[in-house]
Write a protein that holds these residues in place. Sequence first.
Motif, PDB file in Angstrom:
ATOM      1  N   VAL A 150     -35.919  20.503   1.647  1.00 27.55           N
ATOM      2  CA  VAL A 150     -35.874  19.654   2.835  1.00 27.55           C
ATOM      3  C   VAL A 150     -37.075  18.722   2.891  1.00 27.55           C
ATOM      4  O   VAL A 150     -36.956  17.535   3.190  1.00 27.55           O
ATOM      5  N   GLY A 151     -38.268  19.261   2.605  1.00 28.52           N
ATOM      6  CA  GLY A 151     -39.498  18.499   2.717  1.00 28.52           C
ATOM      7  C   GLY A 151     -40.139  18.728   4.074  1.00 28.52           C
ATOM      8  O   GLY A 151     -39.762  18.099   5.065  1.00 28.52           O
ATOM      9  N   ILE A 152     -41.101  19.656   4.139  1.00 28.91           N
ATOM     10  CA  ILE A 152     -41.750  20.031   5.390  1.00 28.91           C
ATOM     11  C   ILE A 152     -43.236  19.714   5.279  1.00 28.91           C
ATOM     12  O   ILE A 152     -43.891  20.092   4.313  1.00 28.91           O
ATOM     13  N   CYS A 153     -43.780  19.031   6.286  1.00 24.35           N
ATOM     14  CA  CYS A 153     -45.221  18.803   6.301  1.00 24.35           C
ATOM     15  C   CYS A 153     -45.882  19.822   7.221  1.00 24.35           C
ATOM     16  O   CYS A 153     -45.308  20.264   8.216  1.00 24.35           O
ATOM     17  N   GLY A 154     -47.100  20.220   6.872  1.00 23.32           N
ATOM     18  CA  GLY A 154     -47.824  21.224   7.637  1.00 23.32           C
ATOM     19  C   GLY A 154     -48.870  21.874   6.747  1.00 23.32           C
ATOM     20  O   GLY A 154     -49.093  21.452   5.616  1.00 23.32           O
ATOM     21  N   THR A 155     -49.510  22.917   7.254  1.00 23.52           N
ATOM     22  CA  THR A 155     -50.498  23.641   6.462  1.00 23.52           C
ATOM     23  C   THR A 155     -50.344  25.139   6.710  1.00 23.52           C
ATOM     24  O   THR A 155     -49.782  25.558   7.726  1.00 23.52           O
ATOM     25  N   ASN A 156     -50.836  25.936   5.776  1.00 20.47           N
ATOM     26  CA  ASN A 156     -50.923  27.374   5.990  1.00 20.47           C
ATOM     27  C   ASN A 156     -52.108  27.656   6.909  1.00 20.47           C
ATOM     28  O   ASN A 156     -53.197  27.123   6.719  1.00 20.47           O
ATOM     29  N   THR A 157     -51.877  28.509   7.909  1.00 22.53           N
ATOM     30  CA  THR A 157     -52.893  28.748   8.938  1.00 22.53           C
ATOM     31  C   THR A 157     -53.460  30.163   8.908  1.00 22.53           C
ATOM     32  O   THR A 157     -54.539  30.402   9.470  1.00 22.53           O
ATOM     33  N   PRO A 193     -55.696  29.525  19.635  1.00 18.88           N
ATOM     34  CA  PRO A 193     -55.736  28.614  18.479  1.00 18.88           C
ATOM     35  C   PRO A 193     -54.719  27.491  18.588  1.00 18.88           C
ATOM     36  O   PRO A 193     -53.688  27.622  19.259  1.00 18.88           O
ATOM     37  N   LEU A 194     -54.999  26.379  17.940  1.00 20.54           N
ATOM     38  CA  LEU A 194     -54.026  25.319  17.704  1.00 20.54           C
ATOM     39  C   LEU A 194     -53.790  25.200  16.211  1.00 20.54           C
ATOM     40  O   LEU A 194     -54.626  25.647  15.403  1.00 20.54           O
ATOM     41  N   ALA A 195     -52.674  24.611  15.830  1.00 23.12           N
ATOM     42  CA  ALA A 195     -52.335  24.475  14.417  1.00 23.12           C
ATOM     43  C   ALA A 195     -51.492  23.222  14.216  1.00 23.12           C
ATOM     44  O   ALA A 195     -50.823  22.764  15.147  1.00 23.12           O
ATOM     45  N   PRO A 196     -51.522  22.644  13.003  1.00 25.56           N
ATOM     46  CA  PRO A 196     -50.609  21.538  12.709  1.00 25.56           C
ATOM     47  C   PRO A 196     -49.157  21.992  12.844  1.00 25.56           C
ATOM     48  O   PRO A 196     -48.787  23.058  12.344  1.00 25.56           O
ATOM     49  N   MET A 197     -48.370  21.216  13.545  1.00 25.21           N
ATOM     50  CA  MET A 197     -46.941  21.529  13.657  1.00 25.21           C
ATOM     51  C   MET A 197     -46.274  21.314  12.303  1.00 25.21           C
ATOM     52  O   MET A 197     -46.534  20.311  11.631  1.00 25.21           O
ATOM     53  N   HIS A 198     -45.451  22.261  11.878  1.00 24.36           N
ATOM     54  CA  HIS A 198     -44.653  22.076  10.668  1.00 24.36           C
ATOM     55  C   HIS A 198     -43.414  21.277  11.053  1.00 24.36           C
ATOM     56  O   HIS A 198     -42.680  21.655  11.975  1.00 24.36           O
ATOM     57  N   ARG A 199     -43.179  20.208  10.306  1.00 20.46           N
ATOM     58  CA  ARG A 199     -42.104  19.306  10.696  1.00 20.46           C
ATOM     59  C   ARG A 199     -41.356  18.800   9.475  1.00 20.46           C
ATOM     60  O   ARG A 199     -41.943  18.575   8.417  1.00 20.46           O
ATOM     61  N   ALA A 200     -40.051  18.635   9.614  1.00 17.41           N
ATOM     62  CA  ALA A 200     -39.204  18.150   8.527  1.00 17.41           C
ATOM     63  C   ALA A 200     -39.288  16.627   8.452  1.00 17.41           C
ATOM     64  O   ALA A 200     -38.303  15.906   8.633  1.00 17.41           O
TER      65      ALA A 200
END
Length: 585
Positions: A150-157, A193-200
Amino acid sequence: MNDTQHDIIVVGSGAGGAMAAYVLCKAGHKVLMLEAGRDYDPKTETPMFNTNAQAPLMGAGNKDKNFGFYDATVDGGWSVPDEPYTTGEGSDFFWWRSRMLGGRTNHWGRYSLRFSEHDFKGKSRDGHGADWPFEYQDIAPWYDKTEELVGICGTNTGLDDMPDSPEGVLQPPPTPRIPELLVAAAAKKHGIPLAPMHRAVLTRPKDDRLACFYATPCGRGCSIGAAFQTTTSLIPMAQATGNLKVITNAMVKTVDVDENGRPSGITYIKKPSGQAHSIAANQIILAASACESARIMLNSLSKHHPKGLANSSGQLGRNIMDSTGADLGAMIPALKGRPRYNEDGHTANHLFIPWWGHKAQANKELDFPRGYHFEIGSGFRMPGASVAGDLQGYGKALKQNARDNYGTYINLSLRGEMLPNPYCYMEIDDKVKDKWGIPVAKFHWQFSKHELNQVAHGLQTAKMLFETMGASVKRLPSPEQAILKGGQIIHEVGATRMGSSAKDSVTNQWGQTWDCDNLYVMDGGVFASNPHKNCTLTIMTLAMRNAAHLAERLSSEKNSSQSGAVSATTQSWCANSKGGTHEIA
């Protein structure tokens, strides 16, 4: 009228249907896809660059276009012409339907969070609801494959509510906005905590899809394929195999059965003509959306299935859940009059607040059993029909006040887990039919104290964060006032729940109905619970996993003489669980 027989019929072209069709077509099977809505081409129909000033009502929503004039749902919404539904006494439920090729994937928020080990075994932890018939480790390799495809942007937290992806699977996330960093600083003071949202949304080119250039709202659809939708990815990829045929404007009426009660095909209405067509198939996959698939099954009555198709458990139409929703916003004084710059990004929040309370719940410190997250609405956006703030006066002073208030408002949207309860279900209203003579769904709905207590906690938390940022928050609404209606979040799942026993579930872990071994459900209806995370990534992941299982089953039946042999299909899909490109042989 009878059409040519196909190996497999897939009903629905959204997240589950398109993924199932893609996997099966790549495995060499002939697939017929039936879509109740019209054909749709986002490459030519998407108004990506139109401004709100060019639209009626400055682009604001109305009953015909719930999410604004330019929203990608070209046909559909909570109200669909010629397709009514009813509700029981005292029930408020809103049923969203996207009558277009690609379904809701043309419109969805594209939030793509994995369910965690907490989410699949909730009943084992707190005694509520139902466990899924597998664990996180069983589905984790399929999440890897889906995220890569799919292609997901984000990071491991490393957070316990956000399972990590293998190295290299996630694309880089966009840079946080200034208001989001302000929320993060306030939350940190309270140990949240806050984190980058993982998004398609692609931040790097992939296949023939381009990277997002952060200029237009994703909800309008995406002609360059950066924001994931099946109409620019899975459907054309499946068609490229030569194994997929798509029929649009095909309103499915029933699943047909033979003299033994075994599903044998589909009867649908061709909407422009109103003519009924029957198509035979050896395997049938329903992926029309949770409640639409359940409606088809409930309407598929026969002497073998007097309560609805594959309903020996009596659970068909039961256990419907939606995400809880509530909103709180405030004007942040520190943001007033700040310099202007581009904060468009990939439309939605770049940072969000994942659930941080698993330990508190394990210690029984909270009065609700399941979690929620906050989505942040903020930043400089395209002006619409309203301006935030208490604007008074006339002329130059009023204009300056509006300019100063631009970009100062932050909204926290709660999205939480709802538990199934006996008051939330659907049935067939045989007194009301749609334009094509098909009996409609009737919904019953009632939130429990668990959801209301959760919303109360969320409102207090949001108030605390806003006050930490220097905002003045007026008296909070009651949870009953604040909680959004059932169906408003458009995350309804559970009407064909999976389980470990035919006594209390409709399908097994593969989406295969207990009563009919050639009938599968591959949409959100099979969810055993509805974690606070958006459901689409898991719908696609389950569809990939379960369609690959079906492909293996069909291969095994075809090559029964080679009992025990593992097919090339399964070897290809199950290998390399660390991500990467996964093609079917």
